[in-house]
Write a protein that holds these residues in place. Structure first.
Motif, PDB file in Angstrom:
ATOM      1  N   GLU A  73       0.889  -0.817  -0.487  1.00  0.00           N
ATOM      2  CA  GLU A  73       0.064   0.404  -0.210  1.00  0.00           C
ATOM      3  C   GLU A  73       0.809   1.058  -0.144  1.00  0.00           C
ATOM      4  O   GLU A  73       0.398   2.336  -0.464  1.00  0.00           O
ATOM      5  CB  GLU A  73      -1.393  -0.148   1.090  1.00  0.00           C
ATOM      6  N   HIS A  74       2.210   1.337   1.001  1.00  0.00           N
ATOM      7  CA  HIS A  74       3.127   2.411   1.337  1.00  0.00           C
ATOM      8  C   HIS A  74       3.682   2.459  -0.473  1.00  0.00           C
ATOM      9  O   HIS A  74       3.659   3.831  -1.138  1.00  0.00           O
ATOM     10  CB  HIS A  74       3.818   2.594   2.291  1.00  0.00           C
ATOM     11  N   TRP A  75       3.910   1.545  -0.830  1.00  0.00           N
ATOM     12  CA  TRP A  75       4.966   1.355  -1.974  1.00  0.00           C
ATOM     13  C   TRP A  75       3.714   2.618  -2.731  1.00  0.00           C
ATOM     14  O   TRP A  75       4.308   3.397  -4.418  1.00  0.00           O
ATOM     15  CB  TRP A  75       5.362   0.372  -3.443  1.00  0.00           C
ATOM     16  N   ARG A  80       2.032   7.341  -6.319  1.00  0.00           N
ATOM     17  CA  ARG A  80       0.933   8.290  -6.421  1.00  0.00           C
ATOM     18  C   ARG A  80       1.418   9.325  -6.778  1.00  0.00           C
ATOM     19  O   ARG A  80       1.159  10.348  -7.562  1.00  0.00           O
ATOM     20  CB  ARG A  80      -0.350   7.276  -6.398  1.00  0.00           C
ATOM     21  N   ALA A  81       2.304   9.418  -5.580  1.00  0.00           N
ATOM     22  CA  ALA A  81       3.107  10.425  -5.178  1.00  0.00           C
ATOM     23  C   ALA A  81       4.165  11.745  -6.010  1.00  0.00           C
ATOM     24  O   ALA A  81       4.125  12.592  -6.474  1.00  0.00           O
ATOM     25  CB  ALA A  81       2.857  10.931  -3.906  1.00  0.00           C
ATOM     26  N   SER A  82       4.941  10.455  -7.121  1.00  0.00           N
ATOM     27  CA  SER A  82       6.037  10.838  -7.609  1.00  0.00           C
ATOM     28  C   SER A  82       5.563  11.299  -8.724  1.00  0.00           C
ATOM     29  O   SER A  82       6.162  11.797  -9.523  1.00  0.00           O
ATOM     30  CB  SER A  82       6.430  10.229  -6.589  1.00  0.00           C
ATOM     31  N   GLY A  83       4.173  10.484  -9.459  1.00  0.00           N
ATOM     32  CA  GLY A  83       3.645   9.836 -10.577  1.00  0.00           C
ATOM     33  C   GLY A  83       4.751   8.983 -11.225  1.00  0.00           C
ATOM     34  O   GLY A  83       4.498   8.959 -12.534  1.00  0.00           O
ATOM     35  N   ARG A 160      13.676  12.802  -2.649  1.00  0.00           N
ATOM     36  CA  ARG A 160      13.035  14.335  -3.260  1.00  0.00           C
ATOM     37  C   ARG A 160      11.929  14.639  -3.376  1.00  0.00           C
ATOM     38  O   ARG A 160      11.489  15.883  -3.101  1.00  0.00           O
ATOM     39  CB  ARG A 160      12.759  13.503  -5.764  1.00  0.00           C
ATOM     40  N   LEU A 161      10.855  13.632  -3.034  1.00  0.00           N
ATOM     41  CA  LEU A 161       9.792  14.179  -1.974  1.00  0.00           C
ATOM     42  C   LEU A 161       9.726  14.997  -0.704  1.00  0.00           C
ATOM     43  O   LEU A 161       8.619  16.097  -0.867  1.00  0.00           O
ATOM     44  CB  LEU A 161       8.935  13.214  -2.279  1.00  0.00           C
ATOM     45  N   ALA A 162      10.392  14.219  -0.233  1.00  0.00           N
ATOM     46  CA  ALA A 162      10.928  15.015   0.821  1.00  0.00           C
ATOM     47  C   ALA A 162      11.175  16.625   1.607  1.00  0.00           C
ATOM     48  O   ALA A 162      10.866  17.183   1.832  1.00  0.00           O
ATOM     49  CB  ALA A 162      11.749  14.257   2.000  1.00  0.00           C
ATOM     50  N   ARG A 163      12.189  16.703  -0.183  1.00  0.00           N
ATOM     51  CA  ARG A 163      12.872  17.931   0.054  1.00  0.00           C
ATOM     52  C   ARG A 163      11.630  19.001  -0.824  1.00  0.00           C
ATOM     53  O   ARG A 163      11.040  20.082  -0.114  1.00  0.00           O
ATOM     54  CB  ARG A 163      13.729  17.781  -1.020  1.00  0.00           C
ATOM     55  N   GLU A 164      10.808  18.297  -0.831  1.00  0.00           N
ATOM     56  CA  GLU A 164       9.859  19.258  -1.731  1.00  0.00           C
ATOM     57  C   GLU A 164       8.839  19.435  -0.610  1.00  0.00           C
ATOM     58  O   GLU A 164       8.138  20.834  -0.819  1.00  0.00           O
ATOM     59  CB  GLU A 164       9.157  18.557  -2.899  1.00  0.00           C
TER      60      GLU A 164
END
Length: 388
Positions: A73-75, A80-83, A160-164
């Motif tokens: 589920e988390h993967w 989804r969050a990153s595309g 990357r998502l954490a930075r954003e």
């Protein structure tokens, strides 16, 4: 010049687990700093090599199944969050003699949790998977819920998502000291002190060195070698198949992947018994993480080549090899949680061999522990105090 930085949570080590923990914290709006001694997605530890297996009918114990289901589920959430596509669904093949760990473990986990699967007779296994050379009497278990994770891409995406989302990331920044404290633990990076409410330590093979106050828990670091072997037959036979693990009669448990590049098949050894005809110097060889594992050699190539013979249409001379480190606990289960003598810290380690697939759920659990001191994810069996 000395500097003091204040934040809510520091994550030490941005490999498989730390990168996911940092992203989970940042997306929740928790001020966080991630510290990595190399660069995210590096090849100096245990999270490189282009591919990792995820499977659900878990040979290592049916009690893992709820945790791996959470990881799926988390993967999906990260994708989804990153595309980005970070997980390729291929299905899983577990094969071996009747009564072998690969077969009975998969059957037990599948039965206990009601997982969809097929139990193939030797004749059915040979007919279904002609690109595998099965020994007489070997049978197989097949499940749809399996696939390939892309480790370097997953780590880079989470960072990357954490930075954003607002996290501060320090790379090429070796940690010189971690100071436990119930109220304001701290992390030193050179002359900079980062003070926080909680510190999450996911330092991989460096975990005991990062925490001098950690009791000797028997954590060991061992060398492993991976090999990419050329496809000599029909590329389609090896491009569309499942990830697999095979239990040899002499105690060797090895694994492999469908061809991701259309040219090579990657294989590796997870475990072997003394006296195995596949044995070599790689097994049990200790590694100093600062020095890293020694480079693959001709003996490694020959050893893996003997396993490649078990695949039809695959050459026995590797096109390339890579060495990595296994970091393991005495019972080969993970460490996730708190140690009483290290207040203010959350620890995670001992994941090598079968941990990467859980990284997305481990990251969520670590974020829960740092933020709330507890988690609803099923991590009780990974208690760092279980040997007490």
């Amino acid at each position: 010049m000395a500097e003091t930085v204040h934040t809510d949570t520091v994550v030490v080590g941005l490999g498989a687990m730390g990168s996911q923990a940092l992203w989970q914290l940042a997306r929740r709006g928790v001020p966080a700093v991630g510290v990595e001694q190399f660069a995210p997605g590096h090849d100096r530890g245990s999270s490189h090599g282009e591919s990792r297996i995820i499977r659900t009918a878990y040979v290592e114990g049916a009690e893992y199944v709820p945790f791996v289901r959470a990881a799926w589920e988390h993967w999906a959430d990260l994708e989804r969050a990153s595309g980005q596509d970070l997980l390729l669904r291929t299905g899983t093949l577990m094969a071996g003699a009747p009564g072998s760990g690969a077969v009975t473990g998969a059957l037990t986990a599948a039965a206990h949790h009601g997982l969809a699967h097929e139990h193939l007779s030797p004749e059915q296994a040979r007919a279904r998977f002609p690109h595998h050379r099965f020994a007489a009497g070997e049978e197989a278990v097949v499940e749809e819920e399996g696939g390939v994770l892309l480790p370097e891409a997953a780590i880079g995406t989470a960072v990357r998502l954490a930075r954003e989302a607002g996290a501060r990331v320090l790379t090429e920044a070796p940690v010189t000291r971690v100071v436990p404290d119930a109220e304001r633990p701290s992390v030193w990076v050179g002359g900079t002190e980062i003070r926080a409410r909680r510190v999450v330590v996911t330092a991989g093979s460096w975990l005991p060195r990062a925490l001098p106050g950690l009791p000797d828990l028997g954590i060991r670091v061992e060398r492993r070698v991976l090999g990419w072997f050329p496809v000599t037959g029909d590329p389609a036979a090896h491009s569309g198949g499942p990830v697999f693990a095979r239990d040899e009669a002499d105690g060797t448990l090895w694994y492999g992947f469908p061809s991701l590049d259309g040219r090579t098949v990657k294989i590796g050894v997870h475990a072997e018994a003394p006296g195995s005809r596949f044995a070599g110097a790689q097994w049990g060889e200790p590694v100093d993480p600062d020095e890293g594992p020694r480079a693959p050699d001709a003996e490694d190539a020959a050893r893996l080549g003997r396993l490649a013979e078990r695949l039809a249409g695959v050459g026995t001379e590797p096109e390339r090899m890579a060495a990595c480190m296994y970091t393991m606990t005495p019972d080969e289960h993970f460490l996730i949680g708190h140690r009483r003598e290290l207040p203010g810290l959350v620890l995670a380690g001992g994941f090598s061999g079968h941990g990467f697939k859980f990284a997305s759920a481990v990251g969520a659990a670590l974020a829960d522990l740092a933020q709330h001191g507890r988690t609803d994810l099923p991590i009780a069996m990974f208690d760092p105090h279980r040997w007490d």
